[in-house]
Design a protein around this motif. Structure first.
Motif, PDB file in Angstrom:
ATOM      1  N   PRO A 353       0.875  -1.217   0.064  1.00 10.96           N
ATOM      2  CA  PRO A 353      -0.019   0.086   0.068  1.00 10.96           C
ATOM      3  C   PRO A 353       0.934   1.308  -0.248  1.00 10.96           C
ATOM      4  N   ALA A 354       0.348   2.572  -0.471  1.00  9.74           N
ATOM      5  CA  ALA A 354       1.103   3.566  -0.684  1.00  9.74           C
ATOM      6  C   ALA A 354       1.282   4.058   0.739  1.00  9.74           C
ATOM      7  N   GLU A 355       2.667   4.731   0.943  1.00  9.02           N
ATOM      8  CA  GLU A 355       3.136   5.393   2.123  1.00  9.02           C
ATOM      9  C   GLU A 355       2.282   6.580   2.079  1.00  9.02           C
ATOM     10  N   PRO A 356       1.626   6.943   3.594  1.00 13.71           N
ATOM     11  CA  PRO A 356       1.076   8.392   3.437  1.00 13.71           C
ATOM     12  C   PRO A 356       2.022   9.603   3.275  1.00 13.71           C
ATOM     13  N   GLU A 357       3.577   9.313   3.402  1.00 14.97           N
ATOM     14  CA  GLU A 357       4.452  10.392   3.375  1.00 14.97           C
ATOM     15  C   GLU A 357       4.708  10.454   1.887  1.00 14.97           C
ATOM     16  N   VAL A 358       4.743   9.455   1.249  1.00  7.12           N
ATOM     17  CA  VAL A 358       5.053   9.720  -0.308  1.00  7.12           C
ATOM     18  C   VAL A 358       3.702  10.343  -0.882  1.00  7.12           C
ATOM     19  N   VAL A 359       2.391   9.923  -0.397  1.00  6.19           N
ATOM     20  CA  VAL A 359       1.258  10.631  -0.968  1.00  6.19           C
ATOM     21  C   VAL A 359       1.247  12.261  -0.726  1.00  6.19           C
ATOM     22  N   LEU A 360       1.675  12.467   0.597  1.00 10.23           N
ATOM     23  CA  LEU A 360       1.518  13.973   0.796  1.00 10.23           C
ATOM     24  C   LEU A 360       2.481  14.731  -0.072  1.00 10.23           C
ATOM     25  N   GLY A 361       3.694  14.109  -0.243  1.00 14.04           N
ATOM     26  CA  GLY A 361       4.586  14.661  -1.400  1.00 14.04           C
ATOM     27  C   GLY A 361       4.136  15.114  -2.587  1.00 14.04           C
ATOM     28  N   ALA A 362       3.278  14.013  -3.216  1.00 14.99           N
ATOM     29  CA  ALA A 362       2.667  14.128  -4.479  1.00 14.99           C
ATOM     30  C   ALA A 362       1.670  15.250  -4.281  1.00 14.99           C
ATOM     31  N   PHE A 363       0.662  15.162  -3.421  1.00 17.01           N
ATOM     32  CA  PHE A 363      -0.255  16.174  -3.175  1.00 17.01           C
ATOM     33  C   PHE A 363       0.414  17.751  -2.970  1.00 17.01           C
ATOM     34  N   LEU A 364       1.387  17.732  -2.108  1.00 17.54           N
ATOM     35  CA  LEU A 364       2.119  19.051  -2.155  1.00 17.54           C
ATOM     36  C   LEU A 364       2.472  19.872  -3.200  1.00 17.54           C
ATOM     37  N   ARG A 365       3.101  18.878  -4.391  1.00 15.12           N
ATOM     38  CA  ARG A 365       3.466  19.307  -5.563  1.00 15.12           C
ATOM     39  C   ARG A 365       2.392  19.867  -6.494  1.00 15.12           C
ATOM     40  N   ALA A 366       1.364  19.015  -6.267  1.00 12.69           N
ATOM     41  CA  ALA A 366      -0.059  19.377  -7.216  1.00 12.69           C
ATOM     42  C   ALA A 366      -0.480  20.515  -6.624  1.00 12.69           C
ATOM     43  N   LEU A 367      -0.061  21.178  -5.633  1.00 17.64           N
ATOM     44  CA  LEU A 367      -0.718  22.282  -5.030  1.00 17.64           C
ATOM     45  C   LEU A 367       0.188  23.354  -5.329  1.00 17.64           C
ATOM     46  N   GLY A 368       1.391  23.186  -5.943  1.00 20.68           N
ATOM     47  CA  GLY A 368       2.347  24.358  -6.393  1.00 20.68           C
ATOM     48  C   GLY A 368       3.661  24.254  -5.548  1.00 20.68           C
ATOM     49  N   THR A 369       3.705  23.529  -4.686  1.00 19.64           N
ATOM     50  CA  THR A 369       4.921  23.423  -3.654  1.00 19.64           C
ATOM     51  C   THR A 369       6.226  22.831  -4.444  1.00 19.64           C
ATOM     52  N   PRO A 370       7.471  23.752  -4.519  1.00 21.40           N
ATOM     53  CA  PRO A 370       8.441  23.091  -5.126  1.00 21.40           C
ATOM     54  C   PRO A 370       8.987  21.997  -4.344  1.00 21.40           C
ATOM     55  N   ASP A 371       9.849  21.315  -5.309  1.00 18.44           N
ATOM     56  CA  ASP A 371      10.469  19.915  -4.420  1.00 18.44           C
ATOM     57  C   ASP A 371      11.429  20.313  -3.330  1.00 18.44           C
ATOM     58  N   ALA A 373      10.894  22.995  -1.225  1.00 20.57           N
ATOM     59  CA  ALA A 373      10.318  23.328  -0.169  1.00 20.57           C
ATOM     60  C   ALA A 373       9.590  22.305   0.633  1.00 20.57           C
ATOM     61  N   ILE A 374       9.421  20.963  -0.093  1.00 16.40           N
ATOM     62  CA  ILE A 374       8.944  19.911   0.659  1.00 16.40           C
ATOM     63  C   ILE A 374       9.682  19.536   1.699  1.00 16.40           C
ATOM     64  N   PRO A 375       9.104  19.515   3.137  1.00 12.03           N
ATOM     65  CA  PRO A 375      10.033  19.120   4.096  1.00 12.03           C
ATOM     66  C   PRO A 375       9.954  17.463   4.064  1.00 12.03           C
ATOM     67  N   GLU A 376      11.067  16.967   4.821  1.00  9.44           N
ATOM     68  CA  GLU A 376      11.100  15.481   5.148  1.00  9.44           C
ATOM     69  C   GLU A 376      10.191  15.227   6.351  1.00  9.44           C
ATOM     70  N   GLY A 377       9.896  13.942   6.487  1.00  2.95           N
ATOM     71  CA  GLY A 377       9.055  13.344   7.645  1.00  2.95           C
ATOM     72  C   GLY A 377       7.479  13.791   7.363  1.00  2.95           C
ATOM     73  N   LEU A 378       6.927  12.549   8.011  1.00  2.90           N
ATOM     74  CA  LEU A 378       5.366  12.582   7.570  1.00  2.90           C
ATOM     75  C   LEU A 378       4.518  13.717   8.479  1.00  2.90           C
TER      76      LEU A 378
END
Length: 982
Positions: A353-371, A373-378
C-alpha cells in the motif's frame, strides 16, 4: 386542555357509551342517563340546551317530569365524573373534556390524517391509520342507548364506519392485498347486499386474484338482486367495471413503477495549477446507483458552507464499483470545490500500500509546492498540507485505502474541504466520517449496465438470457462489465450462449476474465491480506450451502468456540469478504463464495472438507431434535435417529425453538441436499429431514423440502442404503399427500413400506402403513385405509409411541366418518384427544387431533362443540406457524357454519381459507374449499358467483383426476337445471 376534574377522564361512544377515570371504568347509570351523556359527548364540548336534551332522549312525547328527570341525571353524572366535568351553561349543559378524551374525536383525527397521507402518495401509512381508526369501534355505536337522537347518530356513525372500511379496503387492493381482502368483502357484501361500492371492490379483488369468472358472477348476482329488491340496474361504476373485467383490461392490475436510471455526463475541463484537477475520467456508461449518488453528493455539498470538513468513506467488496461511484460523484461535485481536486490510488488491497508520506509529497507538488520546499518526515508534510488548504475549497479522492491509519494524515484540516474515501474495509474508527456500505446493483440497474455496454439491439430480444447473465455475475458491476465486454467483442455470440457459459459454477470465475480484468484477481488481493485463522474460516464457511449461516452453525463447522468465531467473522465483514445480513448471521456474495470454495479445494484436504460438513450437519441434527422434542412430546422418533456428538442448542420455550426452525429452514434443507451425496453423511441427512418435517407440513417450504428429499432418495438408491431410501420415500410420499398428489403419494408409501421391511426399520413399520392409509382415505378406498391404519396402530403400540398411536386413532376416526359411522368416529377422535391431553403440551399433533374431532362432531350434528374444538385447533396451528393446517382448519370451520345455517359467515371463512391456502396444499384442497364456498354463496343469493366457484373446482378436480370430479359434474348439471337447493 380541559378543566380541573376532567383531565383524567376518557369516554367512548363508538360502541356502548362508557367512561374511565384513568384505567378504572365508571358506572354511568340507567339507559336514559346514558342517552343524556351520549348527546353531551357528541356535541364535542359545545353547549346543548335542556330542550334539545329532552328531545334527544324522549322525542315528541316527553313526560311532564322530563326537565326534573334531566336535572337528576345531570346531578348523578357530576357525582360520577366530577363536579367540573359537566358545566351548566345558559339554560343547558356542556361537557368539559381534554382533547383526545373521546374515542370519536380520535377516530376522526386519524381518518383525516389518513386522507391527507393517501392524497400525498403514502397509501401504506394511510392504511395503518385507517386500521387504527376502525379499531376504535367496539361494536355498534351508542349500543343500547335509547332515544331518537341516539338512533339517528347510531345510523350516521355506522354509515361512517362502513365508509372508512371501504376506504381501507380500497387501500388494501391498491397495495396488493386482493387475496386477503376477498374474505372480508364476501362477508360484507352478504351483510350489505345492495351496497354497490362493496360489490365493486369484491369484483376487483377477485379479478386481481385470477378469478375472473367469479368476478363476473358477482355482477350478475348484483344486477339480479337490485332488480328484484329495488327495481333498478347497477350504477355506472359497477357497470363500467363489469365491462373492463369482460375485456380483461390490463389497467385493472396495476404494475410497479419503473426504475429510473440516473446518468451523468463528465466535466473534463482541466484547471491550471495550482488548482489541481486530478480526478480520473468518469466511465461513460455509469448507470444507476441513484440513492448512493444523492447521499454522497449531499455530504459533499455540506462542505460548501465552510462550517465543517466533509468526509465520506465508501466500503464494499472488490468489484462492487466503489471507485466508479466515487469518481462519478466527485466529477458531479467539482463546482463546489473551485480550488481543485486531488486524487490518489492508495493501493490498499495490494501487498504494497502507498505510504502516506509519499502521497503527501505528491499532493504538495500538485498544490504548487516546489520540491525544495517539501519537508522530510510525515508530520511535517501533513502540517504543510493542512496549511496550504486552509481557507481553500479542495476535494480529495482517496481511492482503495487499506485502513483508517493510512488516510488520517491525508485529511485536510480546513472547513470547506471534503474527502471521499473508498476502501474494502469499513472505517468505523475514522472519527466524523460518514460511512456508506456499497452493495451490489439491483437487477434493474445490472441489466441497464449490461445493455449499455452490449447494445440495446443485441439485448432486446434476449431479455431473459440477459437477466440470467447478470444474475450469474451476482449483480457485481465488475463481473457484469467483464461479461458484457466479452460479448461485445464477439459478434457471433448470443446472450444466451454467454448465459450458458456462466451457468456452470465450476467454470464461472474462469469465464469472468477479459484482458487484464478478472474477478478472481480482484478477490485474490483481499484474500492475500488475511491472517491464517481468517483465511481458514473464509474457505471452510463457503462449503455450507445455505443462503447464510448463523454464528452457532459457523462455530460448529469451524470447530471453534462462538466468541472466537464471532471475532473472526466480524473481521471478515470489516474487510468486505463477508456480509452480515443480520446480527449473528453471515453470508458471501455469490462470486466470493465460488472463489472461497476454490481456495478450500486448493488449501484443504478432502477429509478436512468432509469433517467440516459433518460437524455442521451434526449440529443441525442435534438442534433440530431438541426442537422436535418440544413440539412432539411422547414421540419415539428421536430414539430411531443417528446419534449426534454436538449438544446442539437447547431452547427455553417453544417460541424460540420455532424461531430457530423457520429461520434456519433454507440452511437446513440446503445442507441436506448438499451432504446427501456423501455416503458417510447420508443417514444424518435423512434423519434431519425427519425431525424438520413440520417445515413440509407448514407449506412454506414444501418445494425445497421435496427437492431435498429427492436428493436423498437418489443418493440412497445409488449406494443401496434401504433404510435411508425407505425413510426418504416415506417423507416424499407425505409431501405428495400434502400437495394433493395421491397417486404419487401411494406409490412412494408402498415402496417405503417394502424397503422398510428389507431394512428391518421399526420406524418405517409405523410410518409407511399410516401413510398408505392416508392416501387410501383420500382416494375413497375406505376399507383399505382401515386395514392400513390398524396395521400402523399396532406398530406404534409395539414401539411404545403414544403420539403415533394418537395420530392413527385420529385417522381412523376420519375413515369411520367417511363410512357414515359418525358416533364411532367421534369416539375414536375423543380417544385420540385423550392420549394427546395425557402427553401434554399445546402441540401441532394436539391441533391435528382437535381438527379430527371437530370434523367428527360436525358430521354428528354437534355444531357448537365442533366450533369449540376447531377454534382451539386453529389457535394451535397458528401458534405453530402451520399455514396449511391453519387454512384447512378455517375451511372446516366454514363447513360447520354452513351446516349450522350461517352461510354468510361460512362464505367469509371459506374465502379466508382460500387466501391462507394460496400456493400451498395443492389443487385438490383448493377445489374442496371452492365447492363449499359455492354452497355458501348459493344460500346468500350469489348463485352466479357460486357457479364460477364450482366451475373452477371442477377444473381443478379434473386436472388431478380426483374422485370428486363426478360429484362436481352432477352439481353443475343440477345448477343448470335450477335444481340446486337454496
Amino acid at each position: 386542555m380541559g378543566r380541573e376534574g376532567s383531565l383524567n377522564l376518557r369516554f367512548a361512544v363508538l360502541g356502548p357509551v362508557r367512561a374511565w377515570r384513568g384505567e378504572v371504568p365508571l358506572n354511568l347509570g340507567a339507559p336514559q342517563q346514558l342517552a343524556v351523556l351520549g348527546a353531551l359527548l357528541l356535541r364535542g364540548g359545545r353547549t346543548i340546551t335542556s330542550g334539545e336534551l329532552v328531545d334527544a332522549v324522549w322525542g315528541d312525547e316527553p313526560p311532564n317530569s322530563a326537565l326534573a328527570t334531566l336535572r337528576t341525571y345531570a346531578f348523578r353524572l357530576r357525582k360520577v365524573l366530577g363536579a367540573n366535568a359537566l358545566a351548566s351553561v345558559a339554560g343547558g349543559y356542556a361537557m368539559q373534556m381534554d382533547s383526545g378524551a373521546l374515542d370519536l374525536a380520535v377516530c376522526e383525527r386519524l381518518a383525516a390524517e389518513a386522507e391527507k397521507l393517501r392524497a400525498s402518495g403514502e397509501p401504506a401509512r394511510a392504511r395503518e391509520l385507517l386500521r387504527e381508526a376502525l379499531d376504535a369501534f367496539a361494536g355498534e355505536p351508542l349500543a343500547g342507548v335509547p332515544g331518537p337522537y341516539a338512533e339517528s347518530q347510531r345510523n350516521r356513525l355506522s354509515e361512517w364506519r362502513l365508509t372508512l372500511l371501504e376506504w381501507r379496503l380500497e387501500l388494501d387492493l391498491e397495495l396488493g392485498g386482493h387475496a386477503e381482502a376477498v374474505s372480508e368483502l364476501t362477508a360484507l357484501s352478504a351483510e350489505y347486499p345492495v351496497r354497490e361500492r362493496l360489490r365493486a371492490l369484491l369484483m376487483l379483488a377477485l379479478y386481481r386474484g385470477g378469478r375472473q369468472a367469479e368476478a363476473l358472477g358477482v355482477f350478475a348476482d348484483t344486477r339480479r338482486l337490485l332488480g328484484d329488491e329495488l327495481g333498478v340496474d347497477p350504477g355506472p361504476e359497477l357497470t363500467e367495471l363489469h365491462q373492463r373485467v369482460l375485456e380483461a383490461d390490463p389497467a385493472l392490475i396495476p404494475s410497479p413503477p419503473p426504475l429510473v436510471a440516473v446518468t451523468s455526463a463528465a466535466d473534463d475541463r482541466e484547471r491550471p495549477a495550482p488548482r489541481p484537477a486530478q480526478l480520473p475520467a468518469p466511465v461513460s456508461d455509469f448507470t444507476g446507483r441513484t440513492a448512493f449518488v444523492k447521499e454522497l453528493s449531499d455530504q459533499l455539498a455540506s462542505a460548501e458552507g465552510g462550517r465543517v470538513m466533509a468526509v465520506s468513506a465508501v466500503a464494499g467488496i472488490g468489484g462492487v464499483g466503489k471507485t466508479t461511484l466515487a469518481v462519478h460523484v466527485a466529477h458531479a461535485a467539482r463546482e463546489h470545490f473551485p480550488d481543485g481536486q486531488l486524487y490518489v490510488d492508495l493501493m490498499g488491497a495490494g501487498p504494497s500500500p502507498a505510504e502516506p508520506e509519499v502521497v503527501l509529497g505528491a499532493f504538495l507538488r500538485a498544490l504548487g509546492t516546489p520540491d525544495s520546499a517539501i519537508p522530510e518526515g510525515l508530520e511535517e508534510r501533513a502540517g504543510l498540507y493542512r496549511s496550504l488548504l486552509a481557507g481553500r475549497r479542495v476535494l480529495a479522492l482517496l481511492d482503495d485505502a487499506r485502513d483508517s491509519a493510512q488516510v488520517r494524515r491525508l485529511l485536510p484540516g480546513s472547513p470547506g474541504c471534503a474527502v471521499l474515501i473508498t476502501s474494502r474495509s469499513r472505517m468505523i474508527d475514522l472519527a466524523g466520517a460518514h460511512l456508506v456500505d456499497l452493495d451490489v446493483m439491483s437487477p434493474d440497474e445490472a441489466l441497464a449496465l449490461f445493455t449499455r455496454i452490449v447494445g440495446a439491439d443485441r439485448v432486446g430480444g434476449e431479455q431473459r438470457a440477459a437477466l440470467d447473465v447478470v444474475a450469474a455475475c451476482g449483480f457485481l458491476p465488475l463481473a457484469i462489465r467483464i461479461a458484457a465486454s466479452r460479448l461485445a467483442n464477439r459478434r457471433t455470440w448470443t446472450v444466451a450462449l454467454l448465459a450458458s457459459k456462466l451457468a456452470d459454477e465450476r467454470r464461472r470465475l474462469d469465464e469472468l476474465r477479459a484482458g487484464e480484468l478478472a474477478v478472481t484477481a480482484t478477490f485474490e488481493l483481499g484474500y492475500g491480506q488475511l491472517e491464517a485463522d481468517q483465511a481458514r474460516a473464509f474457505r471452510l464457511l463457503a462449503l455450507s450451502e445455505g443462503p447464510d449461516i448463523s454464528l452457532a452453525a459457523a462455530a460448529a463447522l469451524l470447530d471453534l468456540d462462538p466468541y472466537t468465531v464471532e471475532e473472526i467473522l466480524e473481521s471478515l465483514v470489516d474487510t468486505s469478504l463477508l456480509e452480515s445480513a443480520a446480527p449473528g448471521r453471515y453470508r458471501y456474495h455469490d462470486l466470493l463464495r465460488l472463489y472461497a470454495r476454490s481456495r478450500a479445494e486448493q488449501d484443504q484436504s478432502p477429509v478436512e472438507r468432509q469433517d467440516a460438513l459433518a460437524r455442521l450437519l451434526d449440529f443441525y441434527l442435534a438442534t433440530a431434535a431438541h426442537t422436535y422434542h418440544r413440539e412432539n412430546p411422547g414421540d419415539r422418533l428421536l430414539d430411531h435417529l443417528t446419534p449426534t456428538h454436538h449438544p446442539g442448542i437447547a431452547f427455553d420455550h417453544d417460541e424460540a425453538a420455532l424461531d430457530w426452525l423457520f429461520t434456519e429452514a433454507p440452511c437446513l434443507l440446503a445442507t441436506v441436499s448438499h451432504t446427501a451425496t456423501d455416503s458417510r453423511l447420508l443417514r444424518p441427512a435423512v434423519d434431519l429431514l425427519l425431525v424438520v418435517q413440520d417445515l413440509m407440513e407448514s407449506g412454506a417450504f414444501a418445494r425445497s423440502y421435496e427437492l431435498a428429499t429427492r436428493a436423498v432418495i437418489e443418493a440412497a438408491h445409488q449406494v443401496g442404503d434401504a433404510r435411508c431410501e425407505a425413510r426418504a420415500r416415506a417423507l416424499l410420499g407425505q409431501s405428495h399427500c400434502m400437495s394433493g398428489r395421491f397417486d404419487e403419494a401411494n406409490e412412494e408409501a408402498r415402496r417405503a413400506h417394502m424397503l422398510g421391511i428389507t431394512a428391518r426399520d421399526q420406524l418405517m413399520a409405523c410410518y409407511a402403513p399410516n401413510l398408505l392409509g392416508i392416501t387410501a382415505l383420500y382416494q375413497n378406498r375406505f376399507e383399505d385405509a382401515h386395514e392400513c391404519f390398524t396395521l400402523a396402530l399396532n406398530a406404534f403400540r409395539t414401539d411404545g409411541n403414544r403420539l403415533g398411536e394418537a395420530s392413527v386413532l385420529s385417522n381412523l376416526s376420519r375413515v369411520r366418518l367417511s363410512l357414515g359411522q359418525a358416533t364411532s368416529a367421534v369416539a375414536a377422535a375423543e380417544q385420540a384427544l385423550g392420549l394427546h391431553r395425557d402427553i401434554g403440551g399445546a402441540t401441532l399433533r394436539l391441533g391435528n387431533g382437535l381438527y379430527a374431532l371437530g370434523m367428527a362432531l360436525t358430521r354428528a350434528g354437534r355444531h357448537q362443540e365442533a366450533l369449540a374444538r376447531l377454534t382451539e385447533a386453529l389457535e394451535i396451528h397458528r401458534g405453530a406457524r402451520q399455514r396449511l393446517w391453519e387454512g384447512m382448519t378455517v375451511f372446516r370451520i366454514a363447513e360447520v357454519l354452513l351446516t349450522a345455517g350461517r352461510p354468510a359467515d361460512a362464505a367469509a371463512h371459506a374465502e379466508q381459507a382460500l387466501s391462507l391456502l394460496r400456493d400451498i396444499g395443492g389443487e385438490w384442497r383448493r377445489a374442496q374449499v371452492l365447492t363449499s364456498l359455492g354452497h355458501a354463496l348459493t344460500r346468500i343469493g350469489q348463485a352466479d358467483r357460486a357457479r364460477g366457484c364450482w366451475q373452477e373446482a371442477y377444473a381443478l378436480y379434473d386436472r388431478v383426476a380426483a374422485p370428486e370430479v363426478a360429484q362436481l359434474r352432477a352439481l353443475l348439471d343440477d345448477d343448470e337445471r335450477g335444481a340446486v337447493t337454496l
